[in-house]
Design a protein around this motif. Sequence first.
Motif, PDB file in Angstrom:
ATOM      1  N   THR A 164      46.315  48.127  18.201  1.00 28.72           N
ATOM      2  CA  THR A 164      45.047  48.340  18.895  1.00 28.72           C
ATOM      3  C   THR A 164      45.288  48.901  20.292  1.00 28.72           C
ATOM      4  O   THR A 164      46.412  48.921  20.793  1.00 28.72           O
ATOM      5  N   THR A 165      44.223  49.321  20.934  1.00 30.93           N
ATOM      6  CA  THR A 165      44.310  49.754  22.326  1.00 30.93           C
ATOM      7  C   THR A 165      44.056  48.552  23.233  1.00 30.93           C
ATOM      8  O   THR A 165      43.556  47.513  22.791  1.00 30.93           O
ATOM      9  N   GLY A 166      44.349  48.715  24.508  1.00 30.44           N
ATOM     10  CA  GLY A 166      44.069  47.642  25.453  1.00 30.44           C
ATOM     11  C   GLY A 166      42.591  47.362  25.612  1.00 30.44           C
ATOM     12  O   GLY A 166      42.185  46.285  26.058  1.00 30.44           O
ATOM     13  N   SER A 167      41.763  48.336  25.215  1.00 29.88           N
ATOM     14  CA  SER A 167      40.311  48.204  25.385  1.00 29.88           C
ATOM     15  C   SER A 167      39.607  47.709  24.129  1.00 29.88           C
ATOM     16  O   SER A 167      38.375  47.714  24.067  1.00 29.88           O
ATOM     17  N   VAL A 168      40.354  47.268  23.134  1.00 29.06           N
ATOM     18  CA  VAL A 168      39.741  46.792  21.891  1.00 29.06           C
ATOM     19  C   VAL A 168      38.722  45.683  22.156  1.00 29.06           C
ATOM     20  O   VAL A 168      37.734  45.543  21.427  1.00 29.06           O
ATOM     21  N   ILE A 169      38.918  44.924  23.210  1.00 33.44           N
ATOM     22  CA  ILE A 169      38.013  43.815  23.539  1.00 33.44           C
ATOM     23  C   ILE A 169      36.621  44.286  23.941  1.00 33.44           C
ATOM     24  O   ILE A 169      35.697  43.476  24.032  1.00 33.44           O
ATOM     25  N   TYR A 170      36.448  45.596  24.158  1.00 35.24           N
ATOM     26  CA  TYR A 170      35.143  46.134  24.545  1.00 35.24           C
ATOM     27  C   TYR A 170      34.404  46.779  23.370  1.00 35.24           C
ATOM     28  O   TYR A 170      33.364  47.405  23.565  1.00 35.24           O
ATOM     29  N   THR A 171      34.928  46.635  22.169  1.00 40.06           N
ATOM     30  CA  THR A 171      34.332  47.322  21.020  1.00 40.06           C
ATOM     31  C   THR A 171      33.183  46.544  20.381  1.00 40.06           C
ATOM     32  O   THR A 171      32.561  47.044  19.449  1.00 40.06           O
ATOM     33  N   MET A 195      53.824  46.891  35.790  1.00 39.17           N
ATOM     34  CA  MET A 195      52.889  47.570  34.895  1.00 39.17           C
ATOM     35  C   MET A 195      51.972  48.509  35.668  1.00 39.17           C
ATOM     36  O   MET A 195      51.645  49.604  35.203  1.00 39.17           O
ATOM     37  N   PHE A 196      51.569  48.077  36.857  1.00 38.26           N
ATOM     38  CA  PHE A 196      50.699  48.923  37.678  1.00 38.26           C
ATOM     39  C   PHE A 196      51.423  50.202  38.089  1.00 38.26           C
ATOM     40  O   PHE A 196      50.857  51.297  38.021  1.00 38.26           O
ATOM     41  N   ARG A 197      52.674  50.083  38.495  1.00 31.87           N
ATOM     42  CA  ARG A 197      53.450  51.271  38.882  1.00 31.87           C
ATOM     43  C   ARG A 197      53.578  52.236  37.709  1.00 31.87           C
ATOM     44  O   ARG A 197      53.482  53.451  37.876  1.00 31.87           O
ATOM     45  N   ALA A 198      53.786  51.685  36.520  1.00 37.16           N
ATOM     46  CA  ALA A 198      53.904  52.530  35.329  1.00 37.16           C
ATOM     47  C   ALA A 198      52.585  53.252  35.046  1.00 37.16           C
ATOM     48  O   ALA A 198      52.577  54.429  34.677  1.00 37.16           O
ATOM     49  N   TYR A 199      51.468  52.557  35.239  1.00 36.61           N
ATOM     50  CA  TYR A 199      50.150  53.154  35.010  1.00 36.61           C
ATOM     51  C   TYR A 199      49.884  54.302  35.982  1.00 36.61           C
ATOM     52  O   TYR A 199      49.401  55.371  35.594  1.00 36.61           O
ATOM     53  N   VAL A 200      50.225  54.111  37.250  1.00 33.33           N
ATOM     54  CA  VAL A 200      49.991  55.151  38.258  1.00 33.33           C
ATOM     55  C   VAL A 200      50.910  56.350  38.026  1.00 33.33           C
ATOM     56  O   VAL A 200      50.493  57.506  38.144  1.00 33.33           O
ATOM     57  N   ALA A 201      52.172  56.064  37.670  1.00 31.99           N
ATOM     58  CA  ALA A 201      53.141  57.145  37.470  1.00 31.99           C
ATOM     59  C   ALA A 201      52.838  57.961  36.224  1.00 31.99           C
ATOM     60  O   ALA A 201      53.014  59.184  36.204  1.00 31.99           O
ATOM     61  N   ARG A 202      52.372  57.272  35.188  1.00 34.03           N
ATOM     62  CA  ARG A 202      52.087  57.952  33.919  1.00 34.03           C
ATOM     63  C   ARG A 202      50.814  57.349  33.337  1.00 34.03           C
ATOM     64  O   ARG A 202      50.864  56.466  32.492  1.00 34.03           O
ATOM     65  N   PRO A 203      49.653  57.825  33.784  1.00 30.88           N
ATOM     66  CA  PRO A 203      48.384  57.192  33.404  1.00 30.88           C
ATOM     67  C   PRO A 203      48.163  57.133  31.892  1.00 30.88           C
ATOM     68  O   PRO A 203      48.459  58.079  31.168  1.00 30.88           O
ATOM     69  N   THR A 204      47.675  55.995  31.463  1.00 33.19           N
ATOM     70  CA  THR A 204      47.229  55.817  30.089  1.00 33.19           C
ATOM     71  C   THR A 204      45.705  55.724  30.117  1.00 33.19           C
ATOM     72  O   THR A 204      45.119  55.470  31.171  1.00 33.19           O
ATOM     73  N   PRO A 205      45.040  55.932  28.978  1.00 31.27           N
ATOM     74  CA  PRO A 205      43.575  55.822  28.983  1.00 31.27           C
ATOM     75  C   PRO A 205      43.146  54.372  29.189  1.00 31.27           C
ATOM     76  O   PRO A 205      43.239  53.550  28.283  1.00 31.27           O
ATOM     77  N   LEU A 206      42.715  54.055  30.384  1.00 32.49           N
ATOM     78  CA  LEU A 206      42.383  52.679  30.754  1.00 32.49           C
ATOM     79  C   LEU A 206      40.887  52.564  31.028  1.00 32.49           C
ATOM     80  O   LEU A 206      40.351  53.264  31.886  1.00 32.49           O
ATOM     81  N   LEU A 207      40.225  51.689  30.281  1.00 30.52           N
ATOM     82  CA  LEU A 207      38.790  51.470  30.466  1.00 30.52           C
ATOM     83  C   LEU A 207      38.585  50.355  31.487  1.00 30.52           C
ATOM     84  O   LEU A 207      38.998  49.218  31.262  1.00 30.52           O
ATOM     85  N   TRP A 208      37.943  50.697  32.592  1.00 25.37           N
ATOM     86  CA  TRP A 208      37.743  49.727  33.672  1.00 25.37           C
ATOM     87  C   TRP A 208      36.461  48.927  33.502  1.00 25.37           C
ATOM     88  O   TRP A 208      36.359  47.807  33.994  1.00 25.37           O
TER      89      TRP A 208
END
Length: 224
Positions: A114-121, A148-161
């Motif tokens: 699943t994606t990290g945003s599965v909880i919003y489905t 994890m934050f550094r990894a997200y900024v360096a190589r963004p993944t599709p993150l639902l805020w």
Amino acid sequence: MKEFSTEGANVACCIRLSLMGMSGSGKSYWSRKLEESGFQRFCCDDLIALKLGAELRRPDGTLMGMGEWMGFPYDPHYRERESKYLACEIKVLEEILEYLESAEHEDKNIVVDTTGSVIYTGETILERLRTQTTIVHLSTPPEVQEQMFRAYVARPTPLLWRDLFDRKPSETDAQALTRCYANLLTRREKLYAAYAAVEIGYFRRRQKGFTVEEMLSEIRSKRR
């Protein structure tokens, strides 16, 4: 339907798992390991990318990653693309669930990455997922949050805020992103835990020599 044995990696009984957790928690790594052991794998990110199709093409025709396409929550196009992504994710999960609910596939070992945003489905989809699979939470402790934050900024993944990003008047975009990411991670970890039947801890699954067989054994012993 979810009862299983764990004698070896290529287990004969029907095993249906959904891996849940933040981007970077190891969902894709472990789902690929399970695939190597004979599981049928559904990667939601890959299926979402297929649905987005032409949206991911740059003007010169080359493909961009979904993280680049979505951008950061302060980008002008972010909200529109966040909504498009979630709509595609819901469609993907509905298709996977229809497959899982079909009697002709009951004898297959399956893992849903699943994606990290599965909880919003939505509650309906999540309850169907809980019925059809054992949801395994690959938890992320606060002490690895900065990594994890550094990894997200360096190589963004599709993150639902989902409205969890807010910039104070005194903050830069980068400062607000750092502060809000911590809140997002805390909020999400609680939601993942609420839906999961089993948790596999961050340090446990990163132990040297931790195998698919051991993971399956832990899932069986911890199921509630």
